[in-house]
Scaffold this active site. Sequence first.
Site, short mmCIF file in Angstrom:
data_model
loop_
_atom_site.label_atom_id
_atom_site.label_comp_id
_atom_site.label_asym_id
_atom_site.label_seq_id
_atom_site.Cartn_x
_atom_site.Cartn_y
_atom_site.Cartn_z
N VAL A 18 0.95 -1.04 0.00
CA VAL A 18 0.10 -0.33 -0.03
C VAL A 18 0.97 1.38 0.24
CG1 VAL A 18 -2.31 -0.77 1.08
CG2 VAL A 18 -0.02 0.21 2.20
N ASN A 38 -3.17 1.25 9.09
CA ASN A 38 -2.87 0.57 10.36
C ASN A 38 -0.94 -0.39 9.87
OD1 ASN A 38 -2.21 -1.23 12.56
ND2 ASN A 38 -1.99 -3.60 10.85
N TYR A 55 11.43 6.42 12.67
CA TYR A 55 9.97 5.88 13.35
C TYR A 55 9.38 7.38 14.24
CZ TYR A 55 6.21 2.65 15.13
OH TYR A 55 5.11 1.74 15.34
N ALA A 85 7.98 10.09 11.99
CA ALA A 85 7.02 9.59 11.04
C ALA A 85 5.70 9.40 12.04
CB ALA A 85 7.86 7.72 10.70
N ILE A 99 2.93 -2.83 22.66
CA ILE A 99 1.74 -3.60 22.49
C ILE A 99 2.95 -5.13 22.70
CG2 ILE A 99 -0.32 -4.24 21.35
CD1 ILE A 99 -0.39 -2.08 23.20
#
Length: 246
Positions: free
Chosen positions: A56, A82, A152, A155, A185
């Site tokens: 994507v 996601n 990261y 972003a 998580i």
Amino acid sequence: MQDRLAVVTGAANGLGEAIARRLKAEGARLALFDIDAAGLATVAEELDALAIQGDVTEESMVQQGFARIAAELGPADVLVNNVGGSRNQKIWEMSVEAWDFTLRLNLRSAFLCTRAVLPGMMERRCGAIICMSSGAKEGTPWSAEHSGAAAYSTAKAGIHGFIRDVALEVAPYNIRVNAVAPGPIATPRTSPLFAEMEKTLLHPPSRMVPMARIGEPVDIANAVLYLASDEASYVTGVTLDVAGGR
């Protein structure tokens, strides 16, 4: 979510899979994107979802994928951006390729999928878009100490700016745009890393998170469900931290 069409990217495992399962449990119809063909096929078959395999971050693939969704399932009511990840390196060692890869994966994917889904939502004057930010948007002590995560963090801070502006642009069309910012998580990919950090770092997640535990994918899925639902009908332009108080 009964009979609403939700599109979830990065749905073959981890947070994306948990989000897809939670939306399905509330009656949603699903279209799922992932680059992992085998994992995607397994999840899609179990959830009776349309599976679209591909990257994507590629414009043509996103255009073709959303055209297929519209043709086979109709217009999307919910989009969950996601897809994300990083190639972590300390900033003084980071290659241009690692920097560009991380920003492209997290930001370009959200841009392309959001742009693709908006015309249909604008025409119907309804819709909900949820993007995945991160607690890393403010810097993450354990990631910085372990391997560095400047790209990261950049972003994921960008996702916050993205949803703020897009929410303002599409508010007149009754479309809501929000983000969820997970803390640490436990997923199959992250759990071994967190276990290593607990043994080796001065600032592991268990010390830095006030609730003193690692979160579960369902914690994020529940937050996404709320933002996708009518219960959040007056909530837009918000990044919701789901990070144990950090």
